[in-house]
Design an enzyme around this catalytic site. Sequence first.
Site, PDB file in Angstrom:
ATOM      1  CB  CYS A  12      10.719 -52.336 -19.197  1.00 24.17           C
ATOM      2  SG  CYS A  12      10.238 -53.974 -18.626  1.00 24.17           S
TER       3      CYS A  12
ATOM      4  CG  HIS B  29      14.072 -53.533 -15.489  1.00 24.79           C
ATOM      5  ND1 HIS B  29      13.355 -53.895 -14.371  1.00 24.79           N
ATOM      6  CD2 HIS B  29      13.269 -53.843 -16.560  1.00 24.79           C
ATOM      7  CE1 HIS B  29      12.181 -54.385 -14.737  1.00 24.79           C
ATOM      8  NE2 HIS B  29      12.104 -54.356 -16.053  1.00 24.79           N
TER       9      HIS B  29
HETATM   10  N1  LIG Z   1       5.590 -52.832 -15.854  1.00 27.38           N
HETATM   11  C1  LIG Z   1       6.569 -52.628 -16.718  1.00 27.38           C
HETATM   12  O1  LIG Z   1       7.764 -52.416 -16.381  1.00 27.38           O
HETATM   13  C2  LIG Z   1       6.279 -52.630 -18.185  1.00 27.38           C
HETATM   14  C3  LIG Z   1       7.256 -52.143 -19.013  1.00 27.38           C
HETATM   15  C4  LIG Z   1       7.032 -52.139 -20.382  1.00 27.38           C
HETATM   16  C5  LIG Z   1       5.844 -52.609 -20.859  1.00 27.38           C
HETATM   17  N2  LIG Z   1       4.873 -53.082 -20.019  1.00 27.38           N
HETATM   18  C6  LIG Z   1       3.613 -53.517 -20.599  1.00 27.38           C
HETATM   19  O2  LIG Z   1       2.632 -52.500 -20.410  1.00 27.38           O
HETATM   20  C7  LIG Z   1       1.338 -53.088 -20.263  1.00 27.38           C
HETATM   21  C8  LIG Z   1       0.717 -52.621 -18.949  1.00 27.38           C
HETATM   22  O3  LIG Z   1       1.539 -53.062 -17.882  1.00 27.38           O
HETATM   23  P1  LIG Z   1       1.298 -52.630 -16.364  1.00 27.38           P
HETATM   24  O4  LIG Z   1       2.535 -53.042 -15.665  1.00 27.38           O
HETATM   25  O5  LIG Z   1       0.843 -51.228 -16.248  1.00 27.38           O
HETATM   26  O6  LIG Z   1       0.064 -53.602 -15.978  1.00 27.38           O
HETATM   27  P2  LIG Z   1      -0.965 -53.459 -14.762  1.00 27.38           P
HETATM   28  O7  LIG Z   1      -0.402 -52.642 -13.673  1.00 27.38           O
HETATM   29  O8  LIG Z   1      -1.397 -54.856 -14.460  1.00 27.38           O
HETATM   30  O9  LIG Z   1      -2.221 -52.651 -15.394  1.00 27.38           O
HETATM   31  C9  LIG Z   1      -3.014 -53.210 -16.426  1.00 27.38           C
HETATM   32  C10 LIG Z   1      -3.947 -52.151 -16.989  1.00 27.38           C
HETATM   33  O10 LIG Z   1      -4.680 -52.747 -18.066  1.00 27.38           O
HETATM   34  C11 LIG Z   1      -6.083 -52.590 -17.813  1.00 27.38           C
HETATM   35  N3  LIG Z   1      -6.818 -53.731 -18.334  1.00 27.38           N
HETATM   36  C12 LIG Z   1      -6.664 -55.036 -18.003  1.00 27.38           C
HETATM   37  N4  LIG Z   1      -7.568 -55.797 -18.684  1.00 27.38           N
HETATM   38  C13 LIG Z   1      -8.302 -54.936 -19.439  1.00 27.38           C
HETATM   39  C14 LIG Z   1      -9.385 -55.092 -20.345  1.00 27.38           C
HETATM   40  N5  LIG Z   1      -9.896 -56.294 -20.618  1.00 27.38           N
HETATM   41  N6  LIG Z   1      -9.882 -53.991 -20.947  1.00 27.38           N
HETATM   42  C15 LIG Z   1      -9.378 -52.766 -20.681  1.00 27.38           C
HETATM   43  N7  LIG Z   1      -8.348 -52.544 -19.818  1.00 27.38           N
HETATM   44  C16 LIG Z   1      -7.822 -53.630 -19.218  1.00 27.38           C
HETATM   45  C17 LIG Z   1      -6.198 -52.510 -16.313  1.00 27.38           C
HETATM   46  O11 LIG Z   1      -7.437 -51.912 -15.991  1.00 27.38           O
HETATM   47  P3  LIG Z   1      -8.198 -52.270 -14.603  1.00 27.38           P
HETATM   48  O12 LIG Z   1      -7.502 -51.478 -13.526  1.00 27.38           O
HETATM   49  O13 LIG Z   1      -9.575 -51.790 -14.852  1.00 27.38           O
HETATM   50  O14 LIG Z   1      -8.073 -53.753 -14.406  1.00 27.38           O
HETATM   51  C18 LIG Z   1      -4.981 -51.640 -15.998  1.00 27.38           C
HETATM   52  O15 LIG Z   1      -5.279 -50.288 -16.268  1.00 27.38           O
HETATM   53  C19 LIG Z   1       1.563 -54.603 -20.361  1.00 27.38           C
HETATM   54  O16 LIG Z   1       1.371 -55.032 -21.689  1.00 27.38           O
HETATM   55  C20 LIG Z   1       3.012 -54.758 -19.971  1.00 27.38           C
HETATM   56  O17 LIG Z   1       3.591 -55.928 -20.494  1.00 27.38           O
HETATM   57  C21 LIG Z   1       5.045 -53.080 -18.686  1.00 27.38           C
END
Ligand SMILES: NC(=O)c1ccc[n+]([C@@H]2O[C@H](COP(=O)([O-])OP(=O)(O)OC[C@H]3O[C@@H](n4cnc5c(N)ncnc54)[C@H](OP(=O)(O)O)[C@@H]3O)[C@@H](O)[C@H]2O)c1
Length: 354
Positions: free
Chosen positions: A132, A258
Amino acid sequence: MTARRPSLAVVGATGAIGGVMLQILSQHADVWGEVRLVASPRSAGRKLVVRGEESEVLGLTEDVFEGVDVALFLVPAEVSAQWAPVAASKGAVVIDDSAAFRTDDDVPLVVPEINPHAVRMRPRGIVANPNCTTLALIVAVGALHAEFGLRELVVSSYQAVSGAGRDGVAALREQLSMVAGTELGTKPGDVRRVVGDTQGGPFAAPVALNVVPWAGTDAGDGWSSEERAIRDECRKILGLPGLRVSATCVYVPVVATHSMSVHARFENEVAVDRAHEILATAPGVVLYDSPGAGDFPTPSDVVGTDPTWVGRVRRSLDDPQALELFVCGDNLRKGAALNVAQIAESVAAEFPRP
Ligand SMILES: NC(=O)c1ccc[n+]([C@@H]2O[C@H](COP(=O)([O-])OP(=O)(O)OC[C@H]3O[C@@H](n4cnc5c(N)ncnc54)[C@H](OP(=O)(O)O)[C@@H]3O)[C@@H](O)[C@H]2O)c1
């Protein structure tokens, strides 16, 4: 290939990025046939709304990829590392938002405004979405590079807590409720004592009434993974393996969007007027730069919008080949879900139209 709308799986539909992705799928022109929502088995059976209709969340198994043309992975990197190859082996084109494949030479790292052609070079059937912080930066810097020839970047970030997912947002809100109405923030360690180490959430120090100069994991030699990612990803996307990049990544008490201060050094002398012209017409960029009138981007104004906003553009006082700028980009939209959706839509366009 028979003409039909491609089917889509959204893996991680219940997360911070997943929630924004569902909004985007409802807002953008609908290019998809079936849309399947997937998360961990914990969320199986939950109902979420996409494209105006309730849909039941499926727990992640091999079977959820049967008949799926495009699979968006919005999950932690270890989940992507395990399951993205499974989805690809079932014939889906995977677009992965995690760090799992970004540095893999056989996986393109795509920003549609900068290197759209790269999306078709995907021998593993996987396309990676940049970090991001990189995304908020690269749309503006890439446009300047095309004219001036980028040689060096020095970046300081002011990163929103949602960059650490929903746990990051929960930690900030909890900490703010603990410090609101107090006199905290005037004595060494007073915030940490009240917030307590267990309330830090994903952060290495309290983030309420504070800033935290550490984002991500230890990448060696004193660098954080987020800082290394900016360097490695800018080099890969711009096709500049020798680009000099130094980044310092800092969390600030902002929910989403950001910000970065950027020192960009180019091959030749730069003129601010020309930089303004380039930024004013660059796709995905809004130039907002009249500081005397109070016009510069801030995260609270930019949050929820799609573009990278750029202001405070000026030529370095001591280097006619360098520009200073301030950029803001919503980390949950262009920084993640929007860029993934743009890549997915370009893959959908490869399918014959019904
Ligand atoms: N936040 C940012 O600004 C950002 C920016 C760029 C990239 N990212 C990347 O995008 C990804 C998601 O980030 P996020 O911020 O959305 O995270 P998050 O809010 O913590 O959400 C995680 C998601 O992954 C699912 N998950 C976790 N463990 C799992 C498993 N074993 N099997 C299937 N689904 C699973 C969760 O499902 P449950 O609800 O069922 O637990 C939830 O839907 C990460 O790799 C992060 O590094 C984030």
